[in-house]
Design a protein around this motif. Structure first.
Motif, PDB file in Angstrom:
ATOM      1  N   LEU A 172     -32.863  25.921   9.008  1.00  0.00           N
ATOM      2  CA  LEU A 172     -32.947  26.749   7.799  1.00  0.00           C
ATOM      3  C   LEU A 172     -33.236  25.922   6.546  1.00  0.00           C
ATOM      4  CD1 LEU A 172     -29.918  29.161   8.361  1.00  0.00           C
ATOM      5  CD2 LEU A 172     -32.332  29.585   8.877  1.00  0.00           C
ATOM      6  N   ARG A 173     -33.465  24.627   6.700  1.00  0.00           N
ATOM      7  CA  ARG A 173     -33.665  23.779   5.526  1.00  0.00           C
ATOM      8  C   ARG A 173     -34.974  24.108   4.816  1.00  0.00           C
ATOM      9  NH1 ARG A 173     -32.058  17.718   7.741  1.00  0.00           N
ATOM     10  NH2 ARG A 173     -29.847  18.137   8.153  1.00  0.00           N
ATOM     11  N   LEU A 174     -34.876  24.231   3.499  1.00  0.00           N
ATOM     12  CA  LEU A 174     -36.055  24.447   2.674  1.00  0.00           C
ATOM     13  C   LEU A 174     -36.788  23.126   2.449  1.00  0.00           C
ATOM     14  CD1 LEU A 174     -34.430  26.757  -0.032  1.00  0.00           C
ATOM     15  CD2 LEU A 174     -35.853  27.482   1.877  1.00  0.00           C
ATOM     16  N   GLN A 175     -38.039  23.229   2.003  1.00  0.00           N
ATOM     17  CA  GLN A 175     -38.849  22.056   1.705  1.00  0.00           C
ATOM     18  C   GLN A 175     -39.205  22.058   0.225  1.00  0.00           C
ATOM     19  OE1 GLN A 175     -42.597  21.914   3.788  1.00  0.00           O
ATOM     20  NE2 GLN A 175     -42.800  19.695   3.576  1.00  0.00           N
ATOM     21  N   PHE A 176     -39.087  20.893  -0.403  1.00  0.00           N
ATOM     22  CA  PHE A 176     -39.379  20.730  -1.826  1.00  0.00           C
ATOM     23  C   PHE A 176     -40.612  19.845  -1.965  1.00  0.00           C
ATOM     24  CE2 PHE A 176     -39.181  18.658  -5.914  1.00  0.00           C
ATOM     25  CZ  PHE A 176     -38.651  19.587  -6.781  1.00  0.00           C
ATOM     26  N   LEU A 177     -41.656  20.386  -2.606  1.00  0.00           N
ATOM     27  CA  LEU A 177     -42.893  19.639  -2.847  1.00  0.00           C
ATOM     28  C   LEU A 177     -43.100  19.510  -4.350  1.00  0.00           C
ATOM     29  CD1 LEU A 177     -45.197  21.487  -0.267  1.00  0.00           C
ATOM     30  CD2 LEU A 177     -44.008  19.317   0.064  1.00  0.00           C
TER      31      LEU A 177
ATOM     32  N   GLU B 120     -31.281  18.428   1.664  1.00  0.00           N
ATOM     33  CA  GLU B 120     -30.232  17.826   2.468  1.00  0.00           C
ATOM     34  C   GLU B 120     -28.889  18.433   2.087  1.00  0.00           C
ATOM     35  OE1 GLU B 120     -28.358  13.433   3.573  1.00  0.00           O
ATOM     36  OE2 GLU B 120     -29.772  13.658   1.916  1.00  0.00           O
ATOM     37  N   TYR B 121     -28.285  19.142   3.026  1.00  0.00           N
ATOM     38  CA  TYR B 121     -27.017  19.829   2.781  1.00  0.00           C
ATOM     39  C   TYR B 121     -27.072  20.678   1.512  1.00  0.00           C
ATOM     40  CZ  TYR B 121     -25.066  16.940   6.486  1.00  0.00           C
ATOM     41  OH  TYR B 121     -24.818  16.339   7.689  1.00  0.00           O
ATOM     42  N   GLY B 122     -28.249  21.248   1.247  1.00  0.00           N
ATOM     43  CA  GLY B 122     -28.377  22.225   0.178  1.00  0.00           C
ATOM     44  C   GLY B 122     -28.895  21.710  -1.134  1.00  0.00           C
ATOM     45  N   ILE B 123     -29.291  20.434  -1.246  1.00  0.00           N
ATOM     46  CA  ILE B 123     -29.744  19.930  -2.544  1.00  0.00           C
ATOM     47  C   ILE B 123     -30.981  19.043  -2.415  1.00  0.00           C
ATOM     48  CG2 ILE B 123     -27.408  19.952  -3.504  1.00  0.00           C
ATOM     49  CD1 ILE B 123     -27.467  16.849  -3.284  1.00  0.00           C
ATOM     50  N   VAL B 124     -31.726  18.978  -3.512  1.00  0.00           N
ATOM     51  CA  VAL B 124     -32.781  17.988  -3.725  1.00  0.00           C
ATOM     52  C   VAL B 124     -32.654  17.509  -5.162  1.00  0.00           C
ATOM     53  CG1 VAL B 124     -35.253  17.684  -4.124  1.00  0.00           C
ATOM     54  CG2 VAL B 124     -34.470  18.684  -1.995  1.00  0.00           C
ATOM     55  N   GLN B 125     -32.734  16.195  -5.343  1.00  0.00           N
ATOM     56  CA  GLN B 125     -32.699  15.611  -6.678  1.00  0.00           C
ATOM     57  C   GLN B 125     -33.783  14.543  -6.738  1.00  0.00           C
ATOM     58  OE1 GLN B 125     -28.824  14.544  -8.100  1.00  0.00           O
ATOM     59  NE2 GLN B 125     -29.595  13.091  -9.607  1.00  0.00           N
TER      60      GLN B 125
ATOM     61  N   SER C  39     -23.088  23.297   6.179  1.00  0.00           N
ATOM     62  CA  SER C  39     -24.507  22.947   6.103  1.00  0.00           C
ATOM     63  C   SER C  39     -25.012  22.891   4.666  1.00  0.00           C
ATOM     64  CB  SER C  39     -25.340  23.956   6.898  1.00  0.00           C
ATOM     65  OG  SER C  39     -25.286  25.239   6.307  1.00  0.00           O
ATOM     66  N   LEU C  40     -24.225  23.411   3.697  1.00  0.00           N
ATOM     67  CA  LEU C  40     -24.583  23.372   2.275  1.00  0.00           C
ATOM     68  C   LEU C  40     -23.523  22.616   1.472  1.00  0.00           C
ATOM     69  CD1 LEU C  40     -25.767  27.082   1.763  1.00  0.00           C
ATOM     70  CD2 LEU C  40     -27.192  25.070   2.218  1.00  0.00           C
ATOM     71  N   GLN C  41     -22.892  21.647   2.087  1.00  0.00           N
ATOM     72  CA  GLN C  41     -21.695  21.024   1.523  1.00  0.00           C
ATOM     73  C   GLN C  41     -21.949  20.189   0.268  1.00  0.00           C
ATOM     74  OE1 GLN C  41     -20.521  17.216   3.823  1.00  0.00           O
ATOM     75  NE2 GLN C  41     -21.315  18.607   5.373  1.00  0.00           N
TER      76      GLN C  41
ATOM     77  N   SER D  91     -23.915  21.397  -2.230  1.00  0.00           N
ATOM     78  CA  SER D  91     -24.400  22.348  -3.223  1.00  0.00           C
ATOM     79  C   SER D  91     -23.249  22.948  -4.018  1.00  0.00           C
ATOM     80  CB  SER D  91     -25.207  23.461  -2.543  1.00  0.00           C
ATOM     81  OG  SER D  91     -25.445  24.522  -3.445  1.00  0.00           O
ATOM     82  N   TYR D  92     -23.302  22.777  -5.325  1.00  0.00           N
ATOM     83  CA  TYR D  92     -22.263  23.309  -6.208  1.00  0.00           C
ATOM     84  C   TYR D  92     -22.196  24.833  -6.143  1.00  0.00           C
ATOM     85  CZ  TYR D  92     -20.240  24.796 -10.690  1.00  0.00           C
ATOM     86  OH  TYR D  92     -19.499  25.422 -11.660  1.00  0.00           O
ATOM     87  N   CYS D  93     -23.340  25.488  -6.299  1.00  0.00           N
ATOM     88  CA  CYS D  93     -23.304  26.951  -6.348  1.00  0.00           C
ATOM     89  C   CYS D  93     -22.984  27.555  -4.987  1.00  0.00           C
ATOM     90  CB  CYS D  93     -24.619  27.520  -6.892  1.00  0.00           C
ATOM     91  SG  CYS D  93     -26.094  27.107  -5.949  1.00  0.00           S
ATOM     92  N   ALA D  94     -23.335  26.874  -3.874  1.00  0.00           N
ATOM     93  CA  ALA D  94     -22.984  27.381  -2.548  1.00  0.00           C
ATOM     94  C   ALA D  94     -21.477  27.366  -2.351  1.00  0.00           C
ATOM     95  CB  ALA D  94     -23.670  26.553  -1.466  1.00  0.00           C
ATOM     96  N   ILE D  95     -20.845  26.275  -2.762  1.00  0.00           N
ATOM     97  CA  ILE D  95     -19.392  26.170  -2.629  1.00  0.00           C
ATOM     98  C   ILE D  95     -18.697  27.151  -3.565  1.00  0.00           C
ATOM     99  CG2 ILE D  95     -17.441  24.619  -3.053  1.00  0.00           C
ATOM    100  CD1 ILE D  95     -19.215  22.336  -2.060  1.00  0.00           C
ATOM    101  N   LYS D  96     -19.205  27.244  -4.783  1.00  0.00           N
ATOM    102  CA  LYS D  96     -18.579  28.126  -5.782  1.00  0.00           C
ATOM    103  C   LYS D  96     -18.712  29.600  -5.402  1.00  0.00           C
ATOM    104  CE  LYS D  96     -20.619  29.070  -9.651  1.00  0.00           C
ATOM    105  NZ  LYS D  96     -21.207  29.062 -11.002  1.00  0.00           N
TER     106      LYS D  96
END
Length: 526
Positions: free
Chosen positions: A111-116, A139-144, A235-237, A239-244
């Protein structure tokens, strides 16, 4: 009326023609026979029904929703040529498994999204796999990531196509752009530090945060606790908004929260006392910091897994007035003393024993001039602190299940205490606990008293192989670290822990003793 209808028809035809839409007089069956790869409408019409590109603004997060196989284009117009552009993307929700269907942790990786990302002078360019300068999976819900240069930024977020017989729902995420002239960006996830589990009993848990800044006067972190088998949040551990936004079983509101400088050294940390937990149950816990550039994007610290004990023999106590470094489960009374009464009994009993030692210490030459003191490197305060720490650790034993429930099956460093057996007789006569396992004190606690106190006190520790292993657990000095004690400890230690593993303490202690001896000898000869 006919004339009006005719005029409207002409206007409709002209408008469609202007947009590239063509009328065809062929029969409907012929129109339906579209070959694979062909489109029924002109490509210009398809462009009209595609999702519009989202224009990002500096410092304001943008919400994005994606369905299976969908792509969202985003763009940002640079404000200054020499600034660095930081991009943050965090997944708040993702598709869930069909009800009744069992999925594994590895299934969530699909289910991982891709960031381009693309920095281009061509504003019409699209960030695609073939031209993207940044190509990352979430990765686990984030890209930076960051972009340098002088061009504007094009971003594409690509959702995979999932099996609709296994998954349902959409992705929602937040994307934030920060254009900064200096490197003052923040992290979506800190890889070190975060949260530590001090101990649990059958119904409560005590968690401790990483060191917080000295200028902070209010607890800065928010706590979220989930069932240990929650694969979705795992799997989204990062991600701030996923946890919140997830349905946490316990939050800040379910805990007693305070700031303390008494545990693991004198530095301030945030303490969480969780109540009403279930016995013999595994949980996963996270702390987050919402004080960032945007209310929808915050910082997440590494999560931990902890488990409650099975038996009611051990009771968690903390915040003792005298033995302030005690924060663990202790043998409790079969007569069901309250937590506060149990804490008070242990604290008062230990303090009464310390009183006699303190009177004796006042007769020793440990606070006098360094030329006549027993060592120039220690004072009465050093001796007093080490003895107090040793007394609290031995008079208040650390207790765990007889099956070591909640912390695995490793019984290293423990000793079984059956009925009518304990480290001291007062526990037997006044508390009478059921059988339990005691996690033995670290031998270093005893050695510190010998090193810090005058020899006239005649305080002696057992020798390894001759009584030491029955009373203490011996570990390497290099293991007296946060990294060691955040996992399954094999001895009970009170006092400050090192952030990183210490050097070889055997060599260090030997060298220190030699230096003590030589320095004292020289001063006495002068």
């Amino acid at each position: 009326m006919k004339l009006l209808l005719y005029a409207l028809s002409v206007l409709f035809y002209l408008q469609c023609a202007a947009q590239g839409l063509k009328f065809d007089n062929r029969p409907s069956k012929e129109l339906d026979a579209v070959k694979p790869g062909q489109h029924r409408f002109d490509q210009s019409v398809l462009a009209i029904i595609q999702r519009d590109t989202i224009a990002l603004e500096n410092g304001t997060s943008e919400s994005v929703t994606l369905t299976s196989g969908q792509t969202q284009q985003l763009s940002y117009s640079r404000q200054k040529l020499d600034n660095t552009i930081y991009a943050y993307a965090t997944v708040c929700n993702q598709p869930i498994a069909i009800e009744g269907l069992t999925v594994s942790a590895s299934d969530y990786s699909g289910l991982r999204l891709q960031f381009l990302g693309l920095s281009s002078a061509d504003n019409d360019a699209k960030a695609e796999e073939s031209n993207a300068s940044v190509n990352k999976e979430f990765e686990y819900g984030i890209v930076q990531t960051s972009f340098n240069g002088t061009n504007d930024i094009q971003i594409s977020v690509v959702a995979p196509s999932y099996d609709s017989s296994k998954w349902t729902g959409t992705w929602s995420l937040q994307i934030l752009i920060l254009e900064l002239s200096t490197a003052t960006n923040f992290a979506l996830f800190y890889e070190q530090g975060g949260l530590y589990s001090l101990d649990t009993d059958f119904e409560s848990g005590l968690l401790l945060s990483e060191v917080i800044p000295t200028n902070v006067t209010q607890p800065p972190y928010d706590l979220f606790v989930f069932d240990g088998s929650n694969l979705g949040i795992n799997s989204l551990q990062m991600s701030y908004c996923a946890i919140k936004n997830a349905n946490a079983q316990f939050t800040q509101a379910d805990a007693d929260v305070s700031l303390t400088g008494k545990l693991w050294g004198a530095k301030t940390r945030q303490l969480f006392f969780l109540k009403d937990l279930s016995a013999a149950t595994e949980y996963q816990a996270y702390i987050v910091n919402s004080e960032t550039y945007d209310t929808e994007i915050g910082t997440v610290f590494p999560g931990i897994t902890f488990a409650t004990k099975k038996d009611e023999t051990c009771r968690l106590v903390y915040d003792l007035e005298f033995c302030s470094e005690v924060a663990y489960a202790v043998p409790s009374s079969s007569s069901a003393l309250s937590r506060d009464a149990l804490k008070e009994w242990y604290d008062n009993t230990t303090q009464s024993l310390f009183h006699g030692f303190n009177l004796t210490l006042q007769l020793m030459s440990c606070d006098v001039n360094e030329h006549v003191r027993y060592t120039i490197m220690r004072t009465c305060d050093n001796c007093r602190d080490s003895y107090k720490r040793w007394l609290c650790g031995t008079m208040i034993p650390r207790c765990t299940d007889t099956s070591v429930g909640g912390v695995g099956n490793d019984t290293s460093g423990t000793i079984f205490r059956p009925v009518n057996s304990s480290r001291n007789d007062l526990i037997i006569t006044e508390l009478a606990p059921d059988p339990y396992l005691e996690l033995l004190p670290c031998a270093q606690t005893c050695y510190s008293v010998m090193q810090d106190c005058p020899s006239d006190l005649q305080f002696q520790c057992p020798i390894n192989g001759k009584g030491l292993n029955e009373s203490y657990s011996l570990i390497a000095d290099s293991d007296l670290s946060v990294q060691y004690f955040q996992h399954r400890p094999t001895c009970n230690f009170l006092g400050g822990l090192q952030k990183n593993n210490a050097p070889d303490a055997n060599k260090t202690n030997a060298l220190t003793l030699v230096m003590f001896f030589l320095t004292t000898l020289i001063l006495h000869q002068v």
